[in-house]
Design an enzyme around this catalytic site. Structure first.
Site, PDB file in Angstrom:
ATOM      1  N   GLN A   3     -31.238  -3.157  -6.943  1.00  0.00           N
ATOM      2  CA  GLN A   3     -30.195  -2.820  -7.997  1.00  0.00           C
ATOM      3  C   GLN A   3     -29.810  -4.271  -8.014  1.00  0.00           C
ATOM      4  O   GLN A   3     -28.753  -4.645  -7.229  1.00  0.00           O
ATOM      5  CB  GLN A   3     -29.350  -1.868  -7.268  1.00  0.00           C
ATOM      6  CG  GLN A   3     -28.085  -1.611  -8.252  1.00  0.00           C
ATOM      7  CD  GLN A   3     -27.426  -0.516  -7.676  1.00  0.00           C
ATOM      8  OE1 GLN A   3     -27.521   0.150  -6.576  1.00  0.00           O
ATOM      9  NE2 GLN A   3     -26.140  -0.257  -8.499  1.00  0.00           N
ATOM     10  N   PHE A   4     -30.093  -5.025  -9.111  1.00  0.00           N
ATOM     11  CA  PHE A   4     -29.462  -6.390  -9.527  1.00  0.00           C
ATOM     12  C   PHE A   4     -28.079  -6.466  -9.740  1.00  0.00           C
ATOM     13  O   PHE A   4     -27.440  -7.470  -9.640  1.00  0.00           O
ATOM     14  CB  PHE A   4     -30.391  -6.978 -10.512  1.00  0.00           C
ATOM     15  CG  PHE A   4     -30.018  -6.144 -12.137  1.00  0.00           C
ATOM     16  CD1 PHE A   4     -28.952  -6.898 -12.745  1.00  0.00           C
ATOM     17  CD2 PHE A   4     -30.677  -5.323 -12.390  1.00  0.00           C
ATOM     18  CE1 PHE A   4     -28.695  -6.217 -13.959  1.00  0.00           C
ATOM     19  CE2 PHE A   4     -30.323  -4.724 -13.379  1.00  0.00           C
ATOM     20  CZ  PHE A   4     -29.335  -5.238 -14.584  1.00  0.00           C
ATOM     21  N   THR A   5     -27.549  -5.172 -10.036  1.00  0.00           N
ATOM     22  CA  THR A   5     -25.976  -5.029 -10.420  1.00  0.00           C
ATOM     23  C   THR A   5     -25.242  -5.382  -9.230  1.00  0.00           C
ATOM     24  O   THR A   5     -23.790  -5.506  -9.394  1.00  0.00           O
ATOM     25  CB  THR A   5     -25.720  -3.767 -11.048  1.00  0.00           C
ATOM     26  OG1 THR A   5     -26.044  -2.842 -10.145  1.00  0.00           O
ATOM     27  CG2 THR A   5     -26.588  -3.487 -12.424  1.00  0.00           C
TER      28      THR A   5
END
Length: 196
Positions: A123-125
């Site tokens: 999850q790059f967010t």
């Protein structure tokens, strides 16, 4: 010959320029705060949730699911190395988030002692910062580097625990992550800054 502006003219000019100067100063301060924050945070991030069950769905199809265990959301910083991955893997596997059913003692056993599942989701967010009201993700590791790095992290978990117990989502896909948080219990973890 030049004449000095009167005090009333100076005051008028000041009031006309003030809104523009204020906006510029505000943007400058916001940019400086973002720059300082980005420089301060250089670690792999994980959000760990104790779950009764969890699953990942892609294009309407369940691609991974576990029963009781841990859902782990992984955020990879652009500067992360194998030492960060080793730290996150070791800590997640040894976090004592479960009760001991024999003794009744809480916060006593880790996921491996209970033979529970682990669901890893990239999850790059987790490395999103707001610039005004718009999220910015530029400190996250670029996808072309993050994909093999994340795959190696999944492999570390599988080798350190049990390949059949460790599941993961689909890197880069639009995923629907379903979970039943047990507790609720949610922990945040970052690799040590000193590893950089």
């Amino acid at each position: 010959m030049y004449r000095l502006a009167s005090s009333s003219q100076t005051t008028s000019l000041h009031y006309k320029l003030s809104p523009l100067l204020l906006r510029r100063n505000r943007r400058s301060h916001q940019s400086q705060r973002l720059h300082r924050r980005n420089n301060q945070i250089r670690a792999m991030r994980a959000v760990i949730q104790r779950v009764s069950s969890s699953s990942v769905t892609v294009d309407g199809r369940i691609v991974s699911e576990i029963g009781p265990g841990l859902l782990v959301l992984i955020g990879i910083h652009e500067s992360d190395t194998d030492s960060d991955a080793d730290y996150i893997c070791r800590k997640v596997l040894n976090m004592r988030l479960f009760s001991n059913e024999t003794t009744g003692k809480g916060w006593d056993q880790n996921v491996m002692q209970r033979n529970y599942g682990i669901l890893l989701v990239s999850q790059f967010t987790l490395y999103g910062f707001l610039k005004g009201n718009k999220p910015d993700f530029h400190v996250a590791m670029p996808p072309d580097k993050a994909k093999p790095f994340y795959a190696s992290l999944v492999e570390k978990f599988q080798k350190a625990y049990n390949p059949d117990a460790v599941k993961d989502g689909v890197f880069g896909a639009m995923m629907q992550v379903n979970l039943v948080n047990d507790g609720p219990v949610t922990m945040q973890l970052e690799s040590p800054q000193s590893s950089k």
